[in-house]
Write an enzyme that holds these catalytic residues in place. Structure first.
Site, PDB file in Angstrom:
ATOM      1  N   ARG A  28       0.817  -1.227   0.000  1.00 46.25           N
ATOM      2  CA  ARG A  28       0.000   0.000   0.000  1.00 46.25           C
ATOM      3  C   ARG A  28       0.846   1.270   0.000  1.00 46.25           C
ATOM      4  O   ARG A  28       0.475   2.266   0.628  1.00 46.25           O
ATOM      5  CB  ARG A  28      -0.957   0.042   1.189  1.00 46.25           C
ATOM      6  CG  ARG A  28      -2.117  -0.921   1.085  1.00 46.25           C
ATOM      7  CD  ARG A  28      -3.213  -0.339   0.192  1.00 46.25           C
ATOM      8  NE  ARG A  28      -4.231  -1.338  -0.089  1.00 46.25           N
ATOM      9  CZ  ARG A  28      -5.317  -1.518   0.660  1.00 46.25           C
ATOM     10  NH1 ARG A  28      -5.543  -0.751   1.689  1.00 46.25           N
ATOM     11  NH2 ARG A  28      -6.177  -2.445   0.342  1.00 46.25           N
ATOM     12  N   ARG A  32      -3.904   6.634   0.435  1.00 47.59           N
ATOM     13  CA  ARG A  32      -4.471   7.854   1.015  1.00 47.59           C
ATOM     14  C   ARG A  32      -3.564   8.597   1.980  1.00 47.59           C
ATOM     15  O   ARG A  32      -3.846   9.741   2.324  1.00 47.59           O
ATOM     16  CB  ARG A  32      -5.792   7.514   1.723  1.00 47.59           C
ATOM     17  CG  ARG A  32      -6.944   7.315   0.754  1.00 47.59           C
ATOM     18  CD  ARG A  32      -8.178   6.806   1.458  1.00 47.59           C
ATOM     19  NE  ARG A  32      -7.948   5.442   1.936  1.00 47.59           N
ATOM     20  CZ  ARG A  32      -8.889   4.663   2.481  1.00 47.59           C
ATOM     21  NH1 ARG A  32     -10.110   5.124   2.637  1.00 47.59           N
ATOM     22  NH2 ARG A  32      -8.606   3.437   2.872  1.00 47.59           N
ATOM     23  N   ARG A  41      -7.304  11.346  -6.490  1.00 46.97           N
ATOM     24  CA  ARG A  41      -8.561  10.626  -6.259  1.00 46.97           C
ATOM     25  C   ARG A  41      -9.743  11.588  -6.323  1.00 46.97           C
ATOM     26  O   ARG A  41     -10.785  11.262  -6.879  1.00 46.97           O
ATOM     27  CB  ARG A  41      -8.494   9.958  -4.891  1.00 46.97           C
ATOM     28  CG  ARG A  41      -9.651   9.054  -4.548  1.00 46.97           C
ATOM     29  CD  ARG A  41      -9.347   8.466  -3.184  1.00 46.97           C
ATOM     30  NE  ARG A  41     -10.289   7.477  -2.718  1.00 46.97           N
ATOM     31  CZ  ARG A  41     -11.340   7.769  -1.981  1.00 46.97           C
ATOM     32  NH1 ARG A  41     -11.614   9.017  -1.668  1.00 46.97           N
ATOM     33  NH2 ARG A  41     -12.132   6.796  -1.569  1.00 46.97           N
ATOM     34  N   ASP A  78      -6.542  -3.367  -7.609  1.00 49.21           N
ATOM     35  CA  ASP A  78      -7.138  -4.001  -6.441  1.00 49.21           C
ATOM     36  C   ASP A  78      -7.247  -5.497  -6.691  1.00 49.21           C
ATOM     37  O   ASP A  78      -7.304  -5.928  -7.839  1.00 49.21           O
ATOM     38  CB  ASP A  78      -8.514  -3.413  -6.159  1.00 49.21           C
ATOM     39  CG  ASP A  78      -8.908  -3.650  -4.702  1.00 49.21           C
ATOM     40  OD1 ASP A  78      -8.499  -2.846  -3.855  1.00 49.21           O
ATOM     41  OD2 ASP A  78      -9.580  -4.651  -4.420  1.00 49.21           O
ATOM     42  N   TYR A 155     -14.367 -12.461   0.018  1.00 43.43           N
ATOM     43  CA  TYR A 155     -15.155 -11.285  -0.388  1.00 43.43           C
ATOM     44  C   TYR A 155     -16.346 -11.687  -1.252  1.00 43.43           C
ATOM     45  O   TYR A 155     -17.421 -11.094  -1.173  1.00 43.43           O
ATOM     46  CB  TYR A 155     -14.267 -10.287  -1.145  1.00 43.43           C
ATOM     47  CG  TYR A 155     -13.304  -9.563  -0.231  1.00 43.43           C
ATOM     48  CD1 TYR A 155     -13.712  -8.447   0.500  1.00 43.43           C
ATOM     49  CD2 TYR A 155     -11.990  -9.998  -0.078  1.00 43.43           C
ATOM     50  CE1 TYR A 155     -12.841  -7.779   1.350  1.00 43.43           C
ATOM     51  CE2 TYR A 155     -11.107  -9.338   0.771  1.00 43.43           C
ATOM     52  CZ  TYR A 155     -11.539  -8.236   1.474  1.00 43.43           C
ATOM     53  OH  TYR A 155     -10.675  -7.586   2.320  1.00 43.43           O
TER      54      TYR A 155
END
Ligand code: CP3
Length: 353
Positions: A28, A32, A41, A78, A155
């Site tokens: 990562r 953010r 973004r 992702d 998921y």
């Protein structure tokens, strides 16, 4: 395809060849915690809009490299692109993480799943890989990635993130055949996806088994490990190395180091030296600083970096070869970018040889 690689530390370490310094990248590393990421973004409108646009995916992939002396880039995308392309329809709810509009909860819906076509349904990922390779111009190698069959299944069955994984564990107990059918099609898709990323220009490949560690040992050995091993055995990859990262995988290092993968990524619940002793030089090891170390002061960060480097060396017969420095899991949005610079520079300074 493109320029000669100018920094080979990461690929050399994965081959367990000597390097001048221990290579480092961070899970990562684009995200953010970087103000420039938040600006991109905002302009794009959403995370998915960014991930599905190759130019924007390239832009944010390169952002951390402009700030820090990292030894690898990782594709900005992702793991949930595969189930999205299978028709489950991925979306994000602010503050709640990823969700699927059409989760799969029974044998009938699983039987309908197929391997997506990589150059049509997942073309945006392959275009991003090609664009990033061109823009990197050989500065550092590019890592492609996928979720593990089990982690994707979590998921797909839960329909999003989960605390207890109740639905998929119930499926494992009540309809193991259906779950194996799901894991099997996921494995076919992961192999095709990684092969396509390699063909598009990825120079190393990582599988994220983020949720393998929520399984009991017997269930891990039934529902995750055999599929990871199948990927390592069946993925045709020439000299492109494959890294199997798993949270909570310390108990399975013997098996993982004999899976055929070139590298194994570990979390911070095991001493790196113990991991090295257990794997006996059969694989390169990647890891494993607790990500929350980045909340410490610069001096505290430097001390923990040195401890991890020395732990690896002590368990690896006195040599730092075969170690790729990383966190034990991904970074969080509230981390201080300056602390990343401290970490990266300390890895290089302390391991110089
Ligand atoms: O490491 C990198 O810099 C490459 C990019 C990357 C992302 N996701 C970008 C992303 C990678 C390798 C992933 C993999 C991924 N995605 C995993 C496995 C890795 C791991 O952490 O174990 C998982 C479980 C996912 C699923 C997923 N996607 C989650 C749980 C989230 C976070 C949701 C949230 O609100 O925090 C995402 C979204 C996501 N993927 C973000 C990023 C930068 C945040 C999106 C944003 O809000 O801008």
């Amino acid at each position: 395809m493109s320029a000669v690689l100018k920094n080979e530390r990461f690929l050399r370490a994965l081959r367990r060849e000597p390097v001048d310094r221990t290579p480092v990248w961070l899970m990562r590393q684009a995200g953010r915690y970087l103000p420039e990421y938040r600006a991109s973004r905002k302009a794009a409108g959403s995370f998915l809009a960014m991930a599905k646009n190759p130019e924007l995916a390239c832009e944010v992939t390169l952002q951390p490299l402009a700030r820090f002396d990292l030894d690898a880039a990782i594709l900005f995308s992702d793991i949930l692109t595969i189930p999205d392309a299978m028709g489950l329809e991925l979306y994000f709810v602010e503050g709640e993480g990823p969700k699927f509009r059409h989760p799969v909860r029974d044998a009938a819906s699983i039987a309908k799943l197929g391997v997506p076509d990589m150059e049509t349904e997942l073309r945006y990922v392959m275009d991003a890989v090609r664009t990033i390779r061109r823009e990197l111009d050989g500065r550092v190698p590019l890592i492609g990635f996928s979720g593990s069959p089990w982690t994707l299944a979590c998921y797909m069955v839960e329909g999003g993130g989960s605390k207890d994984f109740a639905r998929i564990k119930a499926m494992a107990l009540n309809d193991p055949q259906a779950l194996h059918a799901l894991l099997s099609v996921n494995t076919d898709a992961v192999i095709a996806y990684l092969a396509a990323q390699r063909a598009a220009g990825a120079q190393a490949l990582q599988v994220f088994d983020t949720w393998g560690g929520v399984l009991s040992p017997a269930m891990y050995r039934e529902f995750s490990l055999p599929y990871l091993t199948r990927i390592a055995r069946e993925l045709e990859r020439g000299d492109t190395p494959l890294i199997l990262f798993g949270k909570g995988n310390a108990a399975y290092l013997d098996e993982l180091s004999q899976s055929g993968a070139e590298g194994v990524g570990v979390d911070w619940l095991i001493e790196l030296g113990d991991a090295a002793r257990r794997t006996q030089g059969r694989v390169a090891l990647q890891g494993n600083l607790d990500p929350t170390t980045l909340y410490g002061s610069p001096d505290a960060i430097r001390a923990k970096v040195r401890d991890a480097l020395d732990s690896y060396r002590d368990g690896n017969g006195g040599s730092r070869d075969g170690h790729v420095f990383n966190l034990g899991h991904g970074m969080s949005p509230d981390m201080n970018p300056d602390h990343v610079g401290v970490l990266v520079d300390e890895v290089h300074a302390y391991s110089a040889r």
